[in-house]
Every structure is written in structure tokens, then in C-alpha cells.
Design a protein around this motif. Sequence first.
Motif, PDB file in Angstrom:
ATOM      1  N   ALA A 154       0.885  -1.065   0.045  1.00 14.17           N
ATOM      2  CA  ALA A 154       0.035   0.075   0.010  1.00 14.17           C
ATOM      3  C   ALA A 154       0.916   1.132  -0.082  1.00 14.17           C
ATOM      4  O   ALA A 154       0.627   2.347  -0.562  1.00 14.17           O
ATOM      5  CB  ALA A 154      -1.002  -0.014   1.092  1.00 14.17           C
ATOM      6  N   GLU A 155       2.025   1.051   0.589  1.00 12.80           N
ATOM      7  CA  GLU A 155       2.912   2.205   0.653  1.00 12.80           C
ATOM      8  C   GLU A 155       3.772   2.649  -0.517  1.00 12.80           C
ATOM      9  O   GLU A 155       3.772   3.863  -1.014  1.00 12.80           O
ATOM     10  CB  GLU A 155       3.902   2.164   1.840  1.00 12.80           C
ATOM     11  CG  GLU A 155       3.122   2.225   3.171  1.00 12.80           C
ATOM     12  CD  GLU A 155       4.082   1.907   4.302  1.00 12.80           C
ATOM     13  OE1 GLU A 155       4.193   2.246   5.607  1.00 12.80           O
ATOM     14  OE2 GLU A 155       4.999   0.858   4.123  1.00 12.80           O
ATOM     15  N   SER A 158       2.763   5.596  -3.212  1.00 13.45           N
ATOM     16  CA  SER A 158       1.848   6.359  -2.450  1.00 13.45           C
ATOM     17  C   SER A 158       2.912   7.418  -1.557  1.00 13.45           C
ATOM     18  O   SER A 158       3.532   8.497  -2.465  1.00 13.45           O
ATOM     19  CB  SER A 158       0.929   5.992  -1.334  1.00 13.45           C
ATOM     20  OG  SER A 158       1.713   5.066  -0.227  1.00 13.45           O
ATOM     21  N   SER A 159       3.064   7.409  -0.459  1.00 13.97           N
ATOM     22  CA  SER A 159       3.947   8.322   0.194  1.00 13.97           C
ATOM     23  C   SER A 159       4.797   7.402   1.213  1.00 13.97           C
ATOM     24  O   SER A 159       4.229   6.849   2.269  1.00 13.97           O
ATOM     25  CB  SER A 159       3.254   9.468   0.909  1.00 13.97           C
ATOM     26  OG  SER A 159       4.154  10.161   1.547  1.00 13.97           O
ATOM     27  N   ASP A 196       7.038  10.818  -2.752  1.00 12.36           N
ATOM     28  CA  ASP A 196       5.634  10.643  -3.140  1.00 12.36           C
ATOM     29  C   ASP A 196       5.653   9.660  -4.733  1.00 12.36           C
ATOM     30  O   ASP A 196       6.088  10.180  -5.521  1.00 12.36           O
ATOM     31  CB  ASP A 196       4.894  11.840  -3.269  1.00 12.36           C
ATOM     32  CG  ASP A 196       4.566  12.666  -2.064  1.00 12.36           C
ATOM     33  OD1 ASP A 196       4.172  11.674  -1.078  1.00 12.36           O
ATOM     34  OD2 ASP A 196       5.096  13.621  -1.819  1.00 12.36           O
ATOM     35  N   GLY A 197       4.746   8.704  -4.671  1.00 17.20           N
ATOM     36  CA  GLY A 197       4.739   8.023  -6.042  1.00 17.20           C
ATOM     37  C   GLY A 197       6.101   7.352  -6.270  1.00 17.20           C
ATOM     38  O   GLY A 197       6.237   7.037  -7.594  1.00 17.20           O
ATOM     39  N   THR A 199       8.378   4.210  -6.776  1.00 20.63           N
ATOM     40  CA  THR A 199       7.894   2.664  -7.098  1.00 20.63           C
ATOM     41  C   THR A 199       9.172   1.530  -6.844  1.00 20.63           C
ATOM     42  O   THR A 199      10.396   2.008  -7.276  1.00 20.63           O
ATOM     43  CB  THR A 199       7.512   2.637  -8.557  1.00 20.63           C
ATOM     44  OG1 THR A 199       6.397   3.231  -8.882  1.00 20.63           O
ATOM     45  CG2 THR A 199       7.165   1.042  -8.877  1.00 20.63           C
TER      46      THR A 199
END
Length: 464
Positions: A154-155, A158-159, A196-197, A199
Motif C-alpha cells: 500500500a505504501e 503512495s508516500s 511521493d509516488g 516505485t
Amino acid sequence: AGALEDDDDVTQVVVNVTDAAGNERQISQTVLVDTIGATISLNPVPLGDDGVLNAVEVNDGLVLTGSTDPGIEVTVDFNGRTHTAVTDADGNWVITLSPDDIGSGTGVLPLTVRTVDANGNIDLVTTEVGIDTEISNVSFPSSAIAVDGIINDAEIGSSVSINGTAEVGATVVVSINGDSFIVPVDPSGNWSLVLDGYTFDPGEYLADVTAVITDLAGNSITESTTVAIDTLVSNLAVTSTSMDGSAVLNSFVAQTGINLTGTVEPNATIMVEFAGTTKAATVDQFGNWSITFSGDEVPIGEYTTTAIITATDVAGNTSSVTSDFVIDTAIPDAPEITAITEDAMGILRSIGMPYSEDSFTINAVNETATGSVNVPAQVFHDTFRNELLFNFNQEVSEGTDLIVELNDSAGNVTSTLFVMDDNADVNMGASVYDNFDIQAIDLAFSEDASLTITSDQLEAMAVD
């Protein structure tokens, strides 16, 4: 006396002496007076652009230079140590301080350069040397990455925050996954990189994270740690269920409980949803899990349902697998006898029932006996009446009642007690009935029969 220098001065010293008898004497001496020593100079100390020696500069050593008269000994006092050198023919001097002479830490130390000429005259020069060879307030624990040191599915994307502390004014270069990021240190000595974002490759592995911290003096330190990348729940599987080896689960299996077992990574939790009921499975230290849904948790009826097994690992990842169940717990209608045939002696020879694809077993029972006797029969399909005819292959004794069991394709069983004897006194508490699931009692073929049955027994016969 030799030749005199320009800076020297000659004076005549006269001493008059008179003794007690009045005799007088005068003594004179020419004296050279030298109160001006050699002048010492110190070239600018090479402290770099910031005027402070950092760890790298200290490691290179410090070269001090200057000049005075030729052949004069020069003394340098610094950091509790004394160093000497003699000037060359041109009056130049060089003294090199080693890293050990300079020392380490943070502070400002006095440096004194002095010389003493042949007549004892002293000249000195003083200055200060700033030293900063360390970076304070450095911390970079793995737990400061993504709060718990683990980046879950989940992270990712995201952030994700990476945090640490360092000396105020320093800069931090964080490297992770082959990428580098410059992070400033705030006035409180904290730094934080927020991705942020960003991968990461999916899977379960350790990723190296380094932070190169450089302070205002130019000192650098590299802190390294690892962060766990965990984007999946591993080894999640269903290994066995009550469906194994069965096409359908009947009421008997359902009432004994629906079982599922499987595997998952250790320390994960398992929640299973089955037919509208959700509860936790038991998971052992090796990741083996099991769960049982009681008969009360299995709805009655004919249906197909899917058990959803959801696992959550310690990183917070979730994953689900499913297992299908075909349920048939509907109790079929109790058997019905539509006709009986007796011989001239009144001995029962055959019975007829509505046609069905289900299987039947006929048992002869007597309350005074300890058990039941299977009554073999030849079965014929009466297509005219669409009935099944059961022609008995042996005599059914007088005073005997029949229990007809119906077993449907799912294995659900129901029975009807047919009271065949006139004036029968039927007591449903008799032990001979204990092994049968009697759902109906038919007194139509008996005259003047009586029935004893409790409310509990009657309730047990009720079919939802």
C-alpha cells in the motif's frame, strides 16, 4: 669588542668606589646593550576558505611557515605540544603539524610562534586555529523509514518517509534503489525525505539505504541501513477442505462442521468468510492455519458458496484466495407409501411409493426387539402409475412396523415410520428408533394405533 650592529647601542659604565679611609677609585667599562631581538613572522595559516580545519584537512596535516633571522631556532606551541625548527640561510622556517599533533573535535585552539636570540631577546606571534572534525546529532535508524522500517504494497507508489537527524546546517544525500536525493537539515537538526509516488520492485527483500551527511566544515559521514520491501503475502494457500473427495456436502457433513486448512507466512492473520459468517482462523508459529464452521453457521439449503480466505501479514499486506463449496443440506420430503399388498393370510408382500430417483432402504422394526432388520426387496417402476413397487423377498412378520429411509443424491437421509400393526402402541422413546432420522410417522395403515411422543421428539422431527 667586535663590530656593532645598527640596532645595538654602546654605553660607558663608570663605577666610583670610596673606602672607609677615604681612598677613592674609579672603574669604567664599555657595555653593549641589546634589547631588540630577531623579529619572527608567521605566514597565514592554511585553514581553507572557511577558516576551520575539517577532518580531511586535519588528516593532511598543517604546514606552518614564516621567517626571521638566519640560523635562529623557532618554537611553535600548539595543542599542548612544542615543535622546533631552525631557519635556513634566508631566514625561512617550516614546521609541519601531524594529524595527531592537531587533534580532533570541535573548538578553537591558540597557536604561538616564538624565537629567542643569542642575547635572550624574545619575539612571538600568536593566532587561533579553528578545528571541526566531527558531525554531531547523527542518527539514521531503519525504523525511521516508513514508520516501521517496512515498505508494504500500500505504501509503494503512495508516500514513504525516510527520517533522521544531523548537525544543524548540514546537508544530507540519501540514496535508495539507485536514486539519490538531497535533503536539508532544519534548524532543529531533523531531516526528512518524503517519496511521493516512488516505485519499488515488488517482492520480499532488503533494500540498502545510505545517507551521506556533510556539515558546514566539510566533514562527511555515511550512515547505512536497510529497509524491508514487503509487497506480498507469501505462501498463502488452501491445502484441504471438507469438500475434498466430495461433489457435494450434505447435512450430516455440515452438522459435523465445515473445515478448511492451509498455509501462510508466519505471524500472519487469517480471516475466513463463509456463507455470511466471518471469523478468524487459528495460525500456528509455522504459518499453518485451520478453521471450522459449525453446523449452526452453515445455512440449510441447496446452494453453491465460495469461502474467501483473507490473509494480512505483519507488513500490512493483504491477499485472498477462495475455495468453492457445493452445499445440499435440504432434507428431502419424508417417504410416502401409496399402496400395500397383502396375501390371503394378511402377510405384507409389497408396498408402493411415488417414483423417485433417490435410493431407499426398508427396515422392519419391533419395539420389543433390540434392533432393526433390513427387508430386501425387488424394485419395479410402475410406469402406468409412476410408482416404485417394492416386492419383498422375505416375509414381514406380523407385529412389525416399517421404517423407510430415503437417501438422496447428496447423501441426505430422511425416514418415515409406517405403523403396520393394528392396535399398535407406538412409543417414540423406544431405543429401536435411536438409529433413524425419522421425519414422519404414518398411521394410515393401522387401525386403533396409539402414539406416545414428547414435545422434544416432535420438535426434532421438524424440518426447516
